[in-house]
Write a protein that holds these residues in place. Structure first.
Motif, PDB file in Angstrom:
ATOM      1  N   THR A   8       0.845  -1.194   0.000  1.00  0.00           N
ATOM      2  CA  THR A   8       0.000   0.000   0.000  1.00  0.00           C
ATOM      3  C   THR A   8       0.883   1.248   0.000  1.00  0.00           C
ATOM      4  O   THR A   8       2.030   1.209   0.461  1.00  0.00           O
ATOM      5  CB  THR A   8      -0.915   0.060   1.240  1.00  0.00           C
ATOM      6  N   VAL A   9       0.333   2.320  -0.504  1.00  0.00           N
ATOM      7  CA  VAL A   9       1.034   3.601  -0.495  1.00  0.00           C
ATOM      8  C   VAL A   9       1.317   4.001   0.955  1.00  0.00           C
ATOM      9  O   VAL A   9       2.398   4.498   1.271  1.00  0.00           O
ATOM     10  CB  VAL A   9       0.208   4.672  -1.239  1.00  0.00           C
ATOM     11  N   ALA A  10       0.368   3.761   1.829  1.00  0.00           N
ATOM     12  CA  ALA A  10       0.545   4.125   3.241  1.00  0.00           C
ATOM     13  C   ALA A  10       1.725   3.380   3.856  1.00  0.00           C
ATOM     14  O   ALA A  10       2.508   3.963   4.622  1.00  0.00           O
ATOM     15  CB  ALA A  10      -0.732   3.826   4.019  1.00  0.00           C
TER      16      ALA A  10
ATOM     17  N   ALA B 110       4.969   4.875   2.516  1.00  0.00           N
ATOM     18  CA  ALA B 110       5.186   6.180   3.153  1.00  0.00           C
ATOM     19  C   ALA B 110       5.713   5.997   4.575  1.00  0.00           C
ATOM     20  O   ALA B 110       6.681   6.669   4.970  1.00  0.00           O
ATOM     21  CB  ALA B 110       3.895   6.993   3.149  1.00  0.00           C
ATOM     22  N   ALA B 111       5.100   5.092   5.321  1.00  0.00           N
ATOM     23  CA  ALA B 111       5.554   4.843   6.692  1.00  0.00           C
ATOM     24  C   ALA B 111       7.001   4.344   6.700  1.00  0.00           C
ATOM     25  O   ALA B 111       7.816   4.798   7.512  1.00  0.00           O
ATOM     26  CB  ALA B 111       4.632   3.834   7.371  1.00  0.00           C
TER      27      ALA B 111
ATOM     28  N   ARG C 296       4.552  11.160   5.322  1.00  0.00           N
ATOM     29  CA  ARG C 296       3.096  10.996   5.264  1.00  0.00           C
ATOM     30  C   ARG C 296       2.686  10.558   3.859  1.00  0.00           C
ATOM     31  O   ARG C 296       3.392  10.817   2.885  1.00  0.00           O
ATOM     32  CB  ARG C 296       2.402  12.307   5.608  1.00  0.00           C
ATOM     33  N   ASP C 297       1.505   9.938   3.794  1.00  0.00           N
ATOM     34  CA  ASP C 297       0.958   9.499   2.496  1.00  0.00           C
ATOM     35  C   ASP C 297       0.918  10.654   1.496  1.00  0.00           C
ATOM     36  O   ASP C 297       1.268  10.486   0.326  1.00  0.00           O
ATOM     37  CB  ASP C 297      -0.477   8.982   2.643  1.00  0.00           C
ATOM     38  N   ALA C 298       0.486  11.821   1.949  1.00  0.00           N
ATOM     39  CA  ALA C 298       0.342  12.968   1.047  1.00  0.00           C
ATOM     40  C   ALA C 298       1.689  13.364   0.441  1.00  0.00           C
ATOM     41  O   ALA C 298       1.749  13.752  -0.728  1.00  0.00           O
ATOM     42  CB  ALA C 298      -0.279  14.148   1.786  1.00  0.00           C
ATOM     43  N   SER C 299       2.750  13.257   1.217  1.00  0.00           N
ATOM     44  CA  SER C 299       4.082  13.574   0.684  1.00  0.00           C
ATOM     45  C   SER C 299       4.481  12.582  -0.390  1.00  0.00           C
ATOM     46  O   SER C 299       5.029  12.965  -1.427  1.00  0.00           O
ATOM     47  CB  SER C 299       5.124  13.554   1.799  1.00  0.00           C
ATOM     48  N   LEU C 300       4.203  11.315  -0.158  1.00  0.00           N
ATOM     49  CA  LEU C 300       4.527  10.308  -1.172  1.00  0.00           C
ATOM     50  C   LEU C 300       3.722  10.563  -2.442  1.00  0.00           C
ATOM     51  O   LEU C 300       4.261  10.488  -3.544  1.00  0.00           O
ATOM     52  CB  LEU C 300       4.255   8.896  -0.643  1.00  0.00           C
ATOM     53  N   LEU C 301       2.456  10.899  -2.277  1.00  0.00           N
ATOM     54  CA  LEU C 301       1.599  11.140  -3.441  1.00  0.00           C
ATOM     55  C   LEU C 301       1.988  12.417  -4.188  1.00  0.00           C
ATOM     56  O   LEU C 301       1.672  12.560  -5.367  1.00  0.00           O
ATOM     57  CB  LEU C 301       0.134  11.176  -3.019  1.00  0.00           C
TER      58      LEU C 301
ATOM     59  N   LYS D 103       0.130   4.363  -7.057  1.00  0.00           N
ATOM     60  CA  LYS D 103       0.995   3.225  -6.742  1.00  0.00           C
ATOM     61  C   LYS D 103       1.671   2.710  -8.003  1.00  0.00           C
ATOM     62  O   LYS D 103       2.856   2.339  -7.976  1.00  0.00           O
ATOM     63  CB  LYS D 103       0.173   2.119  -6.063  1.00  0.00           C
TER      64      LYS D 103
END
Length: 163
Positions: free
Chosen positions: A47-49, A52-53, A58-63, A69
Motif C-alpha cells: 500500500t502507499v501508506a 510512506a511509513a 506521510r501518504d500525502a508527501s509520497l503522493l 501506486k
C-alpha cells in the motif's frame, strides 16, 4: 560521452540548493522503501501508506512525488533499470567471449542485492498470468536479456572465439 554525462550530473548535484538536496534524498528514500516493500509483499500486497511509513513520511508527501501506486512502481523499476544498464554496459563493453565470461558478474550482483532479486522474482511471478503493464514490462525485459546474450554469442562466433 558517458564520463561527460556523469560529470554533468555530479556538477548539477553539487549546485543543488539544500532544499533540492533534501528532495533528492527524500525521493531516493521513497524508492528504496518501495523497492523493499514491493519485493517483500508484491504489488498487490503493498500500500502507499505502508511505503510512506517505511520512508518516514506521510501518504500525502509520497503522493506528491508519485501520484499513484503504479507510478511509484514504474519509478522503482526505471531506477533499477538505470542501475542495471550501467552494469551491463561494463559487462558488454568488449562483446563476444569476454562478455559471455562476465555474465557471472551480473549474477554476483543479483546475489548481493537480495531486495532487487526478490523484486524481480516477486513481481514477475505475481503477474505471470495477467495482461498488465507489469507483465508486459517483464516480457520486454527478459526478451532484451535473451537478445543481448544471443548478441554476445554471435559476436564470439563471428570473431572465431567460440567453436
Amino acid at each position: 560521452m558517458a564520463d561527460e554525462t556523469r560529470a554533468a550530473k555530479e556538477k548539477n548535484a553539487e549546485e543543488r540548493t539544500p532544499s533540492q538536496k533534501r528532495g533528492h534524498e527524500r525521493r531516493a528514500a521513497i524508492l528504496d522503501a518501495a523497492m523493499k516493500r514491493f519485493a517483500t509483499h508484491g504489488y498487490r500486497g503493498t500500500t502507499v501508506a505502508a511505503v510512506a511509513a517505511d520512508a518516514g513520511i506521510r501518504d500525502a508527501s509520497l503522493l506528491y512525488w508519485f501520484p499513484t501506486k503504479a507510478s511509484l512502481l514504474l519509478a522503482v523499476l526505471t531506477h533499477q533499470d538505470a542501475e542495471q544498464a550501467r552494469l551491463v554496459r561494463r559487462m558488454a563493453s568488449e562483446g563476444g567471449r569476454a562478455a559471455i565470461d562476465r555474465i557471472g558478474d551480473w549474477g554476483a550482483v543479483m546475489e548481493e542485492h537480495v531486495d532487487l532479486s526478490a523484486l524481480y522474482i516477486t513481481l514477475s511471478g505475481e503477474h505471470l498470468r495477467d495482461d498488465s503493464d507489469i507483465q508486459a514490462y517483464f516480457v520486454r525485459r527478459y526478451q532484451a536479456t535473451v537478445d543481448l546474450i544471443a548478441q554476445f554469442f554471435r559476436e564470439g562466433l563471428d570473431r572465431g572465439e567460440l567453436l
